[in-house]
Design a protein around this motif. Structure first.
Motif, PDB file in Angstrom:
ATOM      1  N   THR A 196       0.905  -1.308   0.089  1.00 17.60           N
ATOM      2  CA  THR A 196      -0.227  -0.083   0.009  1.00 17.60           C
ATOM      3  C   THR A 196       0.897   1.131   0.042  1.00 17.60           C
ATOM      4  O   THR A 196       1.847   1.416   0.811  1.00 17.60           O
ATOM      5  CB  THR A 196      -0.903  -0.078   1.386  1.00 17.60           C
ATOM      6  N   GLY A 197       0.583   2.098  -0.861  1.00 14.42           N
ATOM      7  CA  GLY A 197       1.545   3.266  -1.142  1.00 14.42           C
ATOM      8  C   GLY A 197       1.406   4.343   0.078  1.00 14.42           C
ATOM      9  O   GLY A 197       0.253   4.280   0.819  1.00 14.42           O
ATOM     10  N   GLY A 198       2.482   5.206  -0.008  1.00 14.24           N
ATOM     11  CA  GLY A 198       2.165   6.302   1.137  1.00 14.24           C
ATOM     12  C   GLY A 198       2.499   5.855   2.289  1.00 14.24           C
ATOM     13  O   GLY A 198       2.027   6.996   3.351  1.00 14.24           O
ATOM     14  N   GLN A 199       3.065   4.817   2.861  1.00 17.48           N
ATOM     15  CA  GLN A 199       3.120   4.523   4.075  1.00 17.48           C
ATOM     16  C   GLN A 199       4.893   4.953   4.543  1.00 17.48           C
ATOM     17  O   GLN A 199       5.547   5.024   3.741  1.00 17.48           O
ATOM     18  CB  GLN A 199       2.866   3.103   4.378  1.00 17.48           C
ATOM     19  N   ASP A 200       5.096   4.897   5.667  1.00 13.61           N
ATOM     20  CA  ASP A 200       6.407   4.788   6.219  1.00 13.61           C
ATOM     21  C   ASP A 200       7.318   3.638   5.634  1.00 13.61           C
ATOM     22  O   ASP A 200       6.574   2.613   5.938  1.00 13.61           O
ATOM     23  CB  ASP A 200       6.557   4.907   7.772  1.00 13.61           C
ATOM     24  N   PRO A 201       8.115   3.794   4.929  1.00 17.45           N
ATOM     25  CA  PRO A 201       8.890   2.597   4.543  1.00 17.45           C
ATOM     26  C   PRO A 201       9.381   1.519   5.613  1.00 17.45           C
ATOM     27  O   PRO A 201       9.233   0.264   4.951  1.00 17.45           O
ATOM     28  CB  PRO A 201      10.269   3.302   3.916  1.00 17.45           C
ATOM     29  N   GLN A 220      14.775   3.649  -3.906  1.00 17.66           N
ATOM     30  CA  GLN A 220      14.922   3.578  -5.418  1.00 17.66           C
ATOM     31  C   GLN A 220      13.699   3.847  -5.975  1.00 17.66           C
ATOM     32  O   GLN A 220      13.688   4.646  -7.284  1.00 17.66           O
ATOM     33  CB  GLN A 220      15.950   2.667  -5.976  1.00 17.66           C
ATOM     34  N   ALA A 221      12.818   2.891  -5.851  1.00 16.27           N
ATOM     35  CA  ALA A 221      11.543   2.571  -6.531  1.00 16.27           C
ATOM     36  C   ALA A 221      10.764   3.828  -6.453  1.00 16.27           C
ATOM     37  O   ALA A 221      10.045   4.498  -7.312  1.00 16.27           O
ATOM     38  CB  ALA A 221      10.810   1.376  -5.895  1.00 16.27           C
ATOM     39  N   ILE A 222      10.678   4.539  -4.965  1.00 19.56           N
ATOM     40  CA  ILE A 222      10.071   5.686  -4.830  1.00 19.56           C
ATOM     41  C   ILE A 222      10.601   7.009  -5.781  1.00 19.56           C
ATOM     42  O   ILE A 222       9.884   7.641  -6.251  1.00 19.56           O
ATOM     43  CB  ILE A 222      10.135   5.989  -3.232  1.00 19.56           C
ATOM     44  N   GLN A 223      11.965   6.682  -5.765  1.00 15.62           N
ATOM     45  CA  GLN A 223      12.436   7.990  -6.506  1.00 15.62           C
ATOM     46  C   GLN A 223      12.029   8.102  -8.162  1.00 15.62           C
ATOM     47  O   GLN A 223      11.689   9.025  -8.767  1.00 15.62           O
ATOM     48  CB  GLN A 223      14.023   8.039  -6.380  1.00 15.62           C
ATOM     49  N   ASN A 224      12.188   6.568  -8.710  1.00 16.27           N
ATOM     50  CA  ASN A 224      11.946   6.498 -10.057  1.00 16.27           C
ATOM     51  C   ASN A 224      10.476   6.689 -10.422  1.00 16.27           C
ATOM     52  O   ASN A 224      10.182   7.318 -11.359  1.00 16.27           O
ATOM     53  CB  ASN A 224      12.189   4.943 -10.210  1.00 16.27           C
ATOM     54  N   PHE A 225       9.548   6.171  -9.577  1.00 17.24           N
ATOM     55  CA  PHE A 225       8.061   6.375  -9.596  1.00 17.24           C
ATOM     56  C   PHE A 225       7.409   6.698  -8.512  1.00 17.24           C
ATOM     57  O   PHE A 225       6.651   5.913  -7.798  1.00 17.24           O
ATOM     58  CB  PHE A 225       7.634   5.073 -10.366  1.00 17.24           C
ATOM     59  N   GLU A 227       4.778   8.801  -8.129  1.00 18.94           N
ATOM     60  CA  GLU A 227       3.139   8.443  -8.260  1.00 18.94           C
ATOM     61  C   GLU A 227       2.752   7.269  -7.842  1.00 18.94           C
ATOM     62  O   GLU A 227       1.750   6.770  -7.351  1.00 18.94           O
ATOM     63  CB  GLU A 227       2.721   9.290  -9.289  1.00 18.94           C
ATOM     64  N   ALA A 228       3.293   6.335  -8.757  1.00 19.96           N
ATOM     65  CA  ALA A 228       2.886   4.793  -8.552  1.00 19.96           C
ATOM     66  C   ALA A 228       3.166   4.194  -7.346  1.00 19.96           C
ATOM     67  O   ALA A 228       2.169   3.673  -6.900  1.00 19.96           O
ATOM     68  CB  ALA A 228       3.697   4.069  -9.481  1.00 19.96           C
ATOM     69  N   THR A 229       4.226   4.535  -6.619  1.00 17.55           N
ATOM     70  CA  THR A 229       4.397   3.926  -5.175  1.00 17.55           C
ATOM     71  C   THR A 229       3.587   4.658  -4.254  1.00 17.55           C
ATOM     72  O   THR A 229       3.422   3.975  -3.380  1.00 17.55           O
ATOM     73  CB  THR A 229       5.881   4.299  -4.781  1.00 17.55           C
ATOM     74  N   HIS A 230       3.299   5.752  -4.399  1.00 17.27           N
ATOM     75  CA  HIS A 230       2.335   6.690  -3.569  1.00 17.27           C
ATOM     76  C   HIS A 230       0.922   6.407  -3.395  1.00 17.27           C
ATOM     77  O   HIS A 230       0.134   6.087  -2.646  1.00 17.27           O
ATOM     78  CB  HIS A 230       2.659   8.204  -3.757  1.00 17.27           C
ATOM     79  N   THR A 231       0.501   5.860  -4.772  1.00 15.75           N
ATOM     80  CA  THR A 231      -0.891   5.529  -4.742  1.00 15.75           C
ATOM     81  C   THR A 231      -1.106   4.019  -4.978  1.00 15.75           C
ATOM     82  O   THR A 231      -2.386   3.602  -5.169  1.00 15.75           O
ATOM     83  CB  THR A 231      -1.427   6.074  -6.206  1.00 15.75           C
TER      84      THR A 231
END
Length: 296
Positions: A196-201, A220-225, A227-231
């Motif tokens: 689930t996106g938007g959580q504490d890693p 690295q995934a959050i940096q690359n994408f 919006e996708a990792t947040h949603t």
């Protein structure tokens, strides 16, 4: 003088003893006959010094008949699968293969050779499938086994052939955990927490096998994408336990700003007493975002 010392007299219990002995002998005879009847004819194959020729011939014919029934094209699917180990469980797999390569599955023919027996219930062999409209994989190794009292194509061999047509067999269930319903719920919660996106890693990685080691990968995934990792949001289905501590399942991650990879195969396992997303599954998802996991 006792009763047994008198001429012409026998102990009162002697007749009863003879009757019991006759009954025991009759029972033993029946037991031997029953045990003999329970031993299948294929048991003659168990010896390493070679079975009787007629027994081997019958078994070889049965193995070839099973392969012909399973792999000859244009038959009723239920008829084909009746000659396959766990056949009814593979109906959707065969349907997918037929949909992907209708000409190949309709025209397929099989030849079997070099059958060898490993005990009374298992056989190895070579087989070749010929068909139109597909790649010729040549002669390959296969196996057969006694299942439900008859020779059948092994599940492993059948699933290999189905994979040539882009169809995947479902995972075969194993020994179940003590509370399967609770375990399925825990697995679903682990996948939800991990993806689930938007959580504490650190919270996400707490339910991933070797999670703390993958912090840089997630970053690295959050940096690359971003919006996708947040949603991201995940759904799970078809959880199957291969043993009490491991499970296979289907899952799908929906998000914005990235490619939809559709439904995927995933795994879960118990680590330190709780169900977690397997490292392999998590790293596969991170790979979608261009992030690489470190070596274990």
């Amino acid at each position: 003088m006792t009763m047994s010392d008198r001429p012409g007299r026998r102990p009162a219990g002697n007749g009863t003893t003879r009757t019991r002995r006759r009954r025991h002998l009759a029972a033993l005879t029946l037991l031997v006959a029953a045990v003999s009847a329970m031993i299948p004819a294929q048991a003659a194959l168990a010896g390493g010094n070679g079975p009787q020729p007629f027994v081997r011939a019958r078994a070889e014919a049965a193995v070839k008949a099973a392969y012909a029934q399973a792999f000859t094209g244009g038959q009723d699917p239920a008829h084909s699968l009746a000659a396959v180990e766990d056949g009814p469980d593979l109906a959707a797999t065969l349907a997918q293969a037929t949909q992907n390569f209708p000409q190949a599955t309709q025209t397929s023919q099989v030849t079997v050779s070099n059958i060898t027996f490993d005990g009374p219930r298992n056989a190895g062999l070579r087989f070749h499938l010929s068909y139109q409209g597909g790649v010729d994989f040549g002669e390959v190794d296969g196996t057969a086994l006694i299942s439900g009292g008859r020779w059948k194509v092994s599940r492993a061999t059948y699933c290999t052939v189905m994979s040539w047509a882009g169809a995947t067999c479902p995972v075969k269930p194993g020994r179940q955990p003590r509370d399967p319903a609770a375990a399925r719920s825990a697995i679903g919660q682990a996948y939800t927490q991990a993806f689930t996106g938007g959580q504490d890693p650190a919270h996400s990685l707490a339910v991933v096998e070797d999670g703390p080691d993958l912090a840089d990968t997630l970053a690295q995934a959050i940096q690359n994408f971003p919006e996708a990792t947040h949603t991201a949001a995940v759904t799970t289905s078809d959880i199957v336990f291969t043993d009490p501590r491991h499970a296979a399942l289907r899952f799908r991650i929906a998000y914005q700003g990235g490619i939809d990879f559709g439904e995927q195969n995933g795994n879960a396992l118990i680590v330190d007493g709780e169900w977690k997303v397997s490292r392999g599954t998590y790293c596969m998802v991170m790979g979608w975002a261009g992030a690489t996991c470190p070596s274990p």
